[in-house]
Design a protein around this motif. Structure first.
Motif, short mmCIF file in Angstrom:
data_model
loop_
_atom_site.label_atom_id
_atom_site.label_comp_id
_atom_site.label_asym_id
_atom_site.label_seq_id
_atom_site.Cartn_x
_atom_site.Cartn_y
_atom_site.Cartn_z
N VAL A 166 14.23 14.45 8.84
CA VAL A 166 13.03 13.70 9.23
C VAL A 166 12.25 14.54 10.24
N ARG A 167 11.00 14.13 10.49
CA ARG A 167 10.24 14.82 11.54
C ARG A 167 10.76 14.37 12.90
N SER A 168 10.69 15.29 13.88
CA SER A 168 11.18 14.90 15.20
C SER A 168 10.22 13.88 15.80
N ASN A 227 14.37 15.47 2.18
CA ASN A 227 13.42 15.42 3.29
C ASN A 227 12.69 14.07 3.26
N GLY A 228 11.87 13.80 4.27
CA GLY A 228 11.18 12.50 4.34
C GLY A 228 12.18 11.36 4.24
N ALA A 229 13.34 11.53 4.87
CA ALA A 229 14.44 10.59 4.64
C ALA A 229 14.17 9.20 5.20
N ASN A 230 13.19 9.09 6.12
CA ASN A 230 12.88 7.77 6.68
C ASN A 230 11.82 7.04 5.85
N SER A 231 11.28 7.69 4.81
CA SER A 231 10.31 7.00 3.96
C SER A 231 11.01 5.86 3.23
N ALA A 232 10.22 4.97 2.65
CA ALA A 232 10.82 3.87 1.87
C ALA A 232 11.69 4.46 0.76
N LEU A 233 11.18 5.54 0.14
CA LEU A 233 11.94 6.16 -0.94
C LEU A 233 13.24 6.79 -0.40
N GLY A 234 13.11 7.49 0.73
CA GLY A 234 14.27 8.15 1.33
C GLY A 234 15.35 7.14 1.68
N VAL A 285 8.34 0.97 -7.50
CA VAL A 285 8.03 2.38 -7.29
C VAL A 285 9.19 3.15 -6.65
N ASN A 286 9.54 2.81 -5.41
CA ASN A 286 10.48 3.68 -4.70
C ASN A 286 11.95 3.54 -5.12
N PRO A 287 12.52 2.33 -5.16
CA PRO A 287 13.94 2.26 -5.57
C PRO A 287 14.19 2.83 -6.97
N PRO A 288 13.35 2.56 -7.98
CA PRO A 288 13.60 3.17 -9.30
C PRO A 288 13.50 4.69 -9.27
N THR A 289 12.54 5.20 -8.49
CA THR A 289 12.40 6.67 -8.39
C THR A 289 13.67 7.25 -7.79
N ALA A 290 14.14 6.62 -6.71
CA ALA A 290 15.37 7.11 -6.06
C ALA A 290 16.53 7.03 -7.05
N ILE A 318 0.89 -1.17 0.00
CA ILE A 318 0.00 0.00 0.00
C ILE A 318 0.92 1.21 0.00
N ASN A 319 0.97 1.92 -1.11
CA ASN A 319 1.80 3.12 -1.22
C ASN A 319 0.94 4.37 -1.09
N PRO A 320 1.55 5.51 -0.70
CA PRO A 320 0.75 6.74 -0.59
C PRO A 320 -0.02 7.05 -1.87
N SER A 321 0.59 6.77 -3.03
CA SER A 321 -0.11 7.11 -4.28
C SER A 321 -1.34 6.22 -4.50
N ASP A 322 -1.34 4.98 -3.95
CA ASP A 322 -2.54 4.13 -4.08
C ASP A 322 -3.72 4.77 -3.38
N LYS A 362 5.78 1.89 9.03
CA LYS A 362 6.49 1.04 8.07
C LYS A 362 5.61 0.75 6.87
N LYS A 363 6.24 0.23 5.85
CA LYS A 363 5.51 -0.09 4.62
C LYS A 363 4.59 -1.29 4.89
N VAL A 364 3.33 -1.17 4.51
CA VAL A 364 2.40 -2.30 4.67
C VAL A 364 2.28 -3.04 3.35
N SER A 379 11.51 17.64 -7.19
CA SER A 379 10.34 17.37 -6.36
C SER A 379 9.61 16.15 -6.89
N TYR A 380 9.26 15.24 -5.97
CA TYR A 380 8.55 14.02 -6.39
C TYR A 380 7.31 13.77 -5.55
N GLY A 381 7.07 14.58 -4.50
CA GLY A 381 5.91 14.33 -3.65
C GLY A 381 5.62 15.54 -2.79
N ALA A 382 4.47 15.49 -2.10
CA ALA A 382 4.07 16.62 -1.23
C ALA A 382 3.35 16.04 -0.02
N MET A 383 4.09 15.26 0.77
CA MET A 383 3.45 14.58 1.91
C MET A 383 2.83 15.57 2.89
#
Ligand SMILES: NC(=O)c1ccc[n+]([C@@H]2O[C@H](COP(=O)([O-])OP(=O)(O)OC[C@H]3O[C@@H](n4cnc5c(N)ncnc54)[C@H](OP(=O)(O)O)[C@@H]3O)[C@@H](O)[C@H]2O)c1
Length: 401
Positions: A230-232, A205-212, A181-186, A84-88, A390-392, A301-305
């Protein structure tokens, strides 16, 4: 599921719900199999939506028959894991530019009364049957879909052989399921915009995301340094250790951006020469990050979380000659050949990236469609409240599994 029901009972139950809720009897048949209402072969399940809206409300589930043998140029595949990715979520909400095609059947001859959409853009599938003209595949091969929004939130489907990519055998199951999705984008964002040299600095930014995390690992393999925001959080030290172990050079929180001394700290680390910034968050913090970019730097830019717009200080364009780009992996796939996509998979396989932190959520075949839908709705509600760090990955079982 603690209560085990016999497959037959579950099949009958699923069929009752299915035929009552969705299908007038004459419309539901699958002539390639000896299908009858007394011995149903409802071996598969898909998550669906009929109209856009809050996924926690509009998602439901349907069962459908065993796939008949594929036609000559097609193959049958069975999904093992579907993230389940954010874009889904955005696709189901109707706020994403690409969307799945509406479908009225799940296998040749099977017919739904009204069209439905099957979400899911990414997932690992296994080849289960091969059309007689298809070359280069054998049963058991691991494949991913080469088409966008292919409906991976299902247990099995028939696809054109040209629309799948066979994966190199070195991927783990989770890596294979999350490789589209994420490794190819990175990888592409790090290679397609500037020619980075060993020792160059990247900021994200968002460095802890799967993409980050993919960015951190790919950069580290190439000898590029990363400044990661990352966010505190309460467990920041643990997160910092985890990202550092992946290869992050520096890990900080956005809170640091409001500290005047932080500018000198960054200069000390990077020599004021950050050449590339990857932005998946946007909003105010991203604007503040930009002030640390070096001369002639590029922002991708690739996202706007944050769901906030991105605003650029004009002075950065004038005095630092910043260049801003957008990147969309779907467009990359659309513009590239199957060979180029396969080459990208080979490049990523060689990097042996660590699996993203994940949780596998099984949707058991023993549950009814209604209960399955409720489970997924609850899961997505929890995800939207930020209760899953985490990624579901969904493991969608068919009722006959
Ligand atoms: N353009 C493309 O081709 C492309 C391709 C792949 C992914 N993406 C985009 O990349 C982003 C990350 O995807 P993913 O699969 O890696 O996601 P993910 O693993 O689910 O991670 C989501 C990230 O977003 C952060 N986040 C969530 N809400 C936030 C907010 N309000 N402010 C700041 N940060 C926030 C999370 O931080 P916390 O841990 O602090 O919550 C986490 O770092 C998504 O926007 C996705 O659509 C774009």
């Amino acid at each position: 599921m603690t209560v085990k029901m016999s497959n037959l009972r579950v099949l009958k139950q699923s069929l009752r719900i299915y035929s009552k809720c969705i299908l007038p009897r004459p419309l539901f048949h699958c002539p390639h199999r000896a299908f009858s209402f007394s011995t149903p072969t409802l071996a598969n399940r898909a998550l669906i939506f009929r109209s856009n809206g809050n996924p926690a409300e509009v998602l439901s589930a349907v069962t459908y028959p065993t796939l008949p043998p594929p036609s000559p140029d097609q193959i049958n595949i069975s999904f093992r894991l579907s993230p389940i990715n954010p874009s889904d979520i955005n696709v189901i909400e109707g706020v994403y530019p690409s969307k799945p095609s509406a479908t009225t059947f799940f296998c040749q001859g099977h017919q739904l009364e009204n069209p439905v959409f099957v979400p899911g853009n990414e997932g690992l599938a296994e080849v289960t049957d091969i059309g007689k003209n298809v070359k280069g595949f054998k049963k058991g091969d691991w494949v991913i879909l080469a088409i966008q929004q292919g409906g991976t939130w299902s247990s099995a489907k028939t696809v054109d052989a040209k629309d799948v990519i066979k994966l190199p055998s070195s991927f783990s199951e989770v890596n294979a399921a999350t490789i589209t999705v994420n490794p190819p984008t990175a990888y592409n964002m790090l290679h397609d915009f500037i020619d980075l040299k060993e020792g160059d600095w990247i900021m994200q930014n968002g460095a802890n995301s799967a993409l980050g995390q993919a960015v951190i690992q790919i950069a580290a393999r190439k000898g590029w340094k990363t400044l990661n925001f990352v966010r505190s959080r309460n467990d920041f030290d643990a997160l910092k250790s985890h990202l550092s172990a992946l290869g992050a050079t520096q890990v900080v929180t956005y809170d640091e951006l409001s500290d005047k001394a932080f500018r000198d700290k960054v200069k000390g680390w990077t020599g004021g020469k950050i050449r590339l910034m990857l932005n998946g968050v946007s909003g105010r913090v991203t604007t503040a990050m930009m002030r640390h970019l070096g001369q002639d730097a590029h922002i991708v830019s690739y996202g706007a979380m944050s769901k906030e717009p991105l605003s650029f200080p004009t002075s950065l364009f004038i005095f630092k000659n910043i260049t801003a780009h957008g990147f969309w992996q779907s467009r990359w796939y659309h513009n590239k050949s199957k060979e180029e996509r396969e080459q990208l998979m080979e490049n990523l396989a060689e990097m042996k990236l660590q699996e993203p932190e994940h949780e596998i959520v099984t949707l058991p075949g023993t549950k009814s469609d209604e209960d399955t839908a409720k489970s997924v709705q609850n899961l997505i509600s929890k995800m939207s409240e930020g209760k899953y760090g985490k990624k579901v990955l969904l493991k969608i079982e068919g009722p006959a599994d």
